[in-house]
Design a protein around this motif. Structure first.
Motif, PDB file in Angstrom:
ATOM      1  N   LEU A 114       0.830  -1.205   0.000  1.00  0.00           N
ATOM      2  CA  LEU A 114       0.000   0.000   0.000  1.00  0.00           C
ATOM      3  C   LEU A 114       0.865   1.256   0.000  1.00  0.00           C
ATOM      4  O   LEU A 114       0.567   2.242  -0.675  1.00  0.00           O
ATOM      5  CB  LEU A 114      -0.934  -0.004   1.214  1.00  0.00           C
ATOM      6  CG  LEU A 114      -2.013  -1.098   1.223  1.00  0.00           C
ATOM      7  CD1 LEU A 114      -2.728  -1.122   2.566  1.00  0.00           C
ATOM      8  CD2 LEU A 114      -3.012  -0.880   0.102  1.00  0.00           C
ATOM      9  N   SER A 147       2.451   2.069  -3.454  1.00  0.00           N
ATOM     10  CA  SER A 147       1.518   2.194  -4.587  1.00  0.00           C
ATOM     11  C   SER A 147       0.791   3.535  -4.515  1.00  0.00           C
ATOM     12  O   SER A 147      -0.361   3.620  -4.073  1.00  0.00           O
ATOM     13  CB  SER A 147       0.510   1.030  -4.579  1.00  0.00           C
ATOM     14  OG  SER A 147       1.176  -0.195  -4.659  1.00  0.00           O
ATOM     15  N   LEU A 179      -2.758   4.020  -5.850  1.00  0.00           N
ATOM     16  CA  LEU A 179      -3.965   3.605  -5.129  1.00  0.00           C
ATOM     17  C   LEU A 179      -4.716   4.776  -4.506  1.00  0.00           C
ATOM     18  O   LEU A 179      -5.891   4.660  -4.185  1.00  0.00           O
ATOM     19  CB  LEU A 179      -3.602   2.593  -4.038  1.00  0.00           C
ATOM     20  CG  LEU A 179      -3.239   1.188  -4.518  1.00  0.00           C
ATOM     21  CD1 LEU A 179      -2.886   0.311  -3.346  1.00  0.00           C
ATOM     22  CD2 LEU A 179      -4.382   0.579  -5.311  1.00  0.00           C
ATOM     23  N   VAL A 199      -8.125   5.726  -5.956  1.00  0.00           N
ATOM     24  CA  VAL A 199      -9.369   4.993  -5.680  1.00  0.00           C
ATOM     25  C   VAL A 199     -10.288   5.766  -4.723  1.00  0.00           C
ATOM     26  O   VAL A 199     -11.437   6.051  -5.065  1.00  0.00           O
ATOM     27  CB  VAL A 199      -9.058   3.575  -5.146  1.00  0.00           C
ATOM     28  CG1 VAL A 199     -10.341   2.871  -4.730  1.00  0.00           C
ATOM     29  CG2 VAL A 199      -8.331   2.765  -6.209  1.00  0.00           C
ATOM     30  N   LEU A 212      -6.751  -0.445 -10.495  1.00  0.00           N
ATOM     31  CA  LEU A 212      -6.307  -1.672  -9.822  1.00  0.00           C
ATOM     32  C   LEU A 212      -5.540  -2.579 -10.785  1.00  0.00           C
ATOM     33  O   LEU A 212      -4.529  -3.189 -10.410  1.00  0.00           O
ATOM     34  CB  LEU A 212      -7.517  -2.415  -9.244  1.00  0.00           C
ATOM     35  CG  LEU A 212      -8.334  -1.643  -8.199  1.00  0.00           C
ATOM     36  CD1 LEU A 212      -9.510  -2.479  -7.723  1.00  0.00           C
ATOM     37  CD2 LEU A 212      -7.469  -1.217  -7.026  1.00  0.00           C
ATOM     38  N   LEU A 263      -2.115  -1.371 -11.206  1.00  0.00           N
ATOM     39  CA  LEU A 263      -1.310  -1.716 -10.039  1.00  0.00           C
ATOM     40  C   LEU A 263      -0.665  -3.089 -10.194  1.00  0.00           C
ATOM     41  O   LEU A 263       0.527  -3.261  -9.914  1.00  0.00           O
ATOM     42  CB  LEU A 263      -2.181  -1.685  -8.781  1.00  0.00           C
ATOM     43  CG  LEU A 263      -1.561  -2.244  -7.496  1.00  0.00           C
ATOM     44  CD1 LEU A 263      -0.458  -1.315  -6.995  1.00  0.00           C
ATOM     45  CD2 LEU A 263      -2.629  -2.437  -6.427  1.00  0.00           C
ATOM     46  N   THR A 287      -3.231  10.065 -10.470  1.00  0.00           N
ATOM     47  CA  THR A 287      -3.653  10.230  -9.079  1.00  0.00           C
ATOM     48  C   THR A 287      -4.005  11.676  -8.785  1.00  0.00           C
ATOM     49  O   THR A 287      -5.016  11.972  -8.129  1.00  0.00           O
ATOM     50  CB  THR A 287      -2.536   9.760  -8.126  1.00  0.00           C
ATOM     51  OG1 THR A 287      -2.213   8.404  -8.433  1.00  0.00           O
ATOM     52  CG2 THR A 287      -2.984   9.854  -6.680  1.00  0.00           C
ATOM     53  N   SER A 340     -13.938   3.104   0.695  1.00  0.00           N
ATOM     54  CA  SER A 340     -12.498   3.000   0.433  1.00  0.00           C
ATOM     55  C   SER A 340     -11.851   1.954   1.324  1.00  0.00           C
ATOM     56  O   SER A 340     -10.966   1.205   0.893  1.00  0.00           O
ATOM     57  CB  SER A 340     -11.820   4.357   0.661  1.00  0.00           C
ATOM     58  OG  SER A 340     -12.373   5.347  -0.186  1.00  0.00           O
ATOM     59  N   GLY A 375      -9.852  -1.228   0.248  1.00  0.00           N
ATOM     60  CA  GLY A 375      -8.492  -1.349   0.770  1.00  0.00           C
ATOM     61  C   GLY A 375      -8.224  -2.697   1.412  1.00  0.00           C
ATOM     62  O   GLY A 375      -7.122  -3.252   1.294  1.00  0.00           O
ATOM     63  N   ILE A 392      -7.641  -5.123  -1.349  1.00  0.00           N
ATOM     64  CA  ILE A 392      -6.312  -4.871  -1.921  1.00  0.00           C
ATOM     65  C   ILE A 392      -5.232  -5.431  -1.005  1.00  0.00           C
ATOM     66  O   ILE A 392      -4.286  -6.094  -1.453  1.00  0.00           O
ATOM     67  CB  ILE A 392      -6.094  -3.361  -2.155  1.00  0.00           C
ATOM     68  CG1 ILE A 392      -7.048  -2.853  -3.247  1.00  0.00           C
ATOM     69  CG2 ILE A 392      -4.645  -3.068  -2.543  1.00  0.00           C
ATOM     70  CD1 ILE A 392      -7.043  -1.344  -3.402  1.00  0.00           C
ATOM     71  N   THR A 402     -13.269  -6.735  -8.063  1.00  0.00           N
ATOM     72  CA  THR A 402     -12.015  -6.354  -7.410  1.00  0.00           C
ATOM     73  C   THR A 402     -11.157  -7.577  -7.111  1.00  0.00           C
ATOM     74  O   THR A 402      -9.942  -7.580  -7.350  1.00  0.00           O
ATOM     75  CB  THR A 402     -12.308  -5.589  -6.097  1.00  0.00           C
ATOM     76  OG1 THR A 402     -13.079  -4.430  -6.401  1.00  0.00           O
ATOM     77  CG2 THR A 402     -11.021  -5.159  -5.420  1.00  0.00           C
ATOM     78  N   LEU A 429      -7.445  -8.330  -8.791  1.00  0.00           N
ATOM     79  CA  LEU A 429      -6.271  -8.313  -7.922  1.00  0.00           C
ATOM     80  C   LEU A 429      -5.661  -9.695  -7.678  1.00  0.00           C
ATOM     81  O   LEU A 429      -4.465  -9.804  -7.419  1.00  0.00           O
ATOM     82  CB  LEU A 429      -6.637  -7.687  -6.571  1.00  0.00           C
ATOM     83  CG  LEU A 429      -6.958  -6.189  -6.592  1.00  0.00           C
ATOM     84  CD1 LEU A 429      -7.466  -5.740  -5.235  1.00  0.00           C
ATOM     85  CD2 LEU A 429      -5.725  -5.376  -6.987  1.00  0.00           C
TER      86      LEU A 429
END
Length: 431
Positions: A52, A55, A58, A61, A161, A164, A241, A278, A282, A285, A336, A340
């Motif tokens: 996290l 990245s 992210l 998001v 995502l 990522l 971002t 979120s 998260g 993720i 998601t 991922l």
């Protein structure tokens, strides 16, 4: 397959089968792997924090989630809907076309299919059922189908995502989604027209063309958001971002000061709800980052890539096979989790077979969005059922024609990568 991996997968599927949230199932399964393998369980936390922290992308998001929630809370959605009614409501199946057009426009602001369905979708369902020309099931079904366009046309949370896990350019992914999103809108409008003719849906009262400029002017500031977003990214002004932050700030500016439709209390509620959404994303993720460590430890992507290359699988056969698998997984897993956890397994093989990762990513996201309306576990079907109380049986009965044309559009995108890659190549993409 090693004993550690077998126990990890067994734990994952067992927990998911009894209804444990996917994020918790993944995290606990990964901890079981670490424990059985004799590794430090603290590695789970380390992988989450490092993944996290490293990245930056992210951050986009939660910012896109905030922007979508602000759009739904103010009068922005209503203004966009009025513009769509004035523009396409005059044709046969008018409010169905309005539904699709509204999703096409709103997708340039939210990046989320669920935000589209729960926000502007709820409003248009009420309009369609109140008119008396459409059944509840039909209104809900076309709303669910059109909401799948949300994450295809930029901005797109699923594409963030995918970027990522694949190290692909978000900018080129966003560009690659524009024409596929328009194709999805076109096939849905075509099916809506066919059904409207067959069932004899009455024509809506047309808004005079002379009124169109007034409705356009009312919606114009909101219509500017996609243009500002794309110019920021491709004009070199912002990173993706930072563009997400600009989108959230612009939505707040419109709702609070231009349209004066957002109070301090309303903003507080939006931020709380956005934080919850979120956090939910998260957690998934974080779980995926740990599971990816497990997958890398077992060297699964390389073994899979080597096996498929040794079999001399044609790239097109591989693409079709992966998409069939993703469609089946989409019936039981959320988008998601697929992006991922599952899709990273195939990325090394794509590189070995020479499959363009932007094309693969856009097709995979389209596939995952179709999964959102695929019974029995179509998340969008449950979302619309929750916000409108329309029985699931009525929605599912009407969803099949729209699901069919979206699958045709997906096949076209697989067979014709030029549709996805044309716009990115105009902006310098050489993949």
């Amino acid at each position: 397959m090693s004993l550690e991996l077998a126990l990890c997968l067994l734990t994952l599927f067992a927990l998911a089968a009894i209804g444990t949230p996917v994020a918790y199932s993944i995290i606990l399964a990964a901890i079981v792997y670490l424990a059985v393998a004799g590794q430090d369980i603290a590695l789970a936390g380390e992988q989450m924090v490092q993944g996290l922290y490293n990245s930056f992308v992210l951050l986009a998001v939660p910012l896109f989630i905030v922007a979508a929630n602000i759009m739904n809370a103010g009068t922005i959605s209503e203004r966009l809907l009025q513009f769509c009614v004035a523009a396409v409501g005059r044709f046969r199946g008018g409010l169905g076309h309005v539904n699709v057009a509204a999703s096409l426009i709103f997708s340039g602001m939210s990046g989320s299919a669920i935000a589209d369905a729960a926000g502007i979708g709820k409003i248009i369902i009420e309009m369609m059922t109140r008119s008396g020309h459409y059944t509840r099931g039909y209104a809900a079904a076309i709303t669910a189908a059109s909401a799948t366009i949300g994450p295809i046309i930029p901005p797109s949370i699923p594409m963030v995502l995918y970027a990522l896990v694949s190290q692909t350019s978000i900018g080129y992914l966003f560009l690659g989604g524009i024409l596929p999103g328009l194709l999805m809108g076109a096939v849905l409008m075509a099916m809506n027209y066919v059904i409207a003719v067959r069932r004899g849906f009455a024509m809506e009262e047309a808004v005079p063309l002379g009124e169109l400029p007034r409705y356009t002017a009312r919606a114009f500031p909101a219509l500017l958001m996609p243009a500002i977003l794309l110019y920021g990214i491709y004009g070199g002004v912002t990173t993706p971002t930072e563009a997400a932050a600009v989108a959230a700030a612009y939505a707040l500016l419109l709702a609070a000061f231009v349209y004066r439709a957002l109070s301090v209390r309303g903003l507080y509620d939006i931020l709380v709800e956005s934080a919850r959404s979120s956090a939910a994303v998260g957690l998934v993720i974080g779980g995926a980052l740990i599971l990816n460590y497990v997958v890398a430890s077992e060297n699964i992507p390389s073994l899979l890539a080597r096996a498929l290359v040794d079999l001399e699988v044609h790239p097109l056969v591989f693409l079709i096979g992966v998409n069939i698998l993703l469609l089946l997984l989409g019936c039981v897993l959320d988008a998601t989790t697929i992006i991922l956890v599952i899709i990273p397994l195939f990325i090394p093989t794509c590189r070995e077979l020479g499959i363009d990762l932007v094309h693969f990513g856009v097709v995979a996201v389209v596939n995952c969005m179709i999964g959102l309306i695929t019974p029995p576990y179509g998340v969008l079907l449950f979302v619309i059922n929750a916000v409108t109380r329309i029985p699931l049986s009525e929605i599912i009965r009407e969803i099949w024609p729209f699901l069919g044309v979206l699958l045709i559009a997906l096949l076209v995108l697989i067979l014709a990568p030029g549709i996805t890659l044309w716009l990115p190549r105009q902006f310098g993409y050489v993949g």
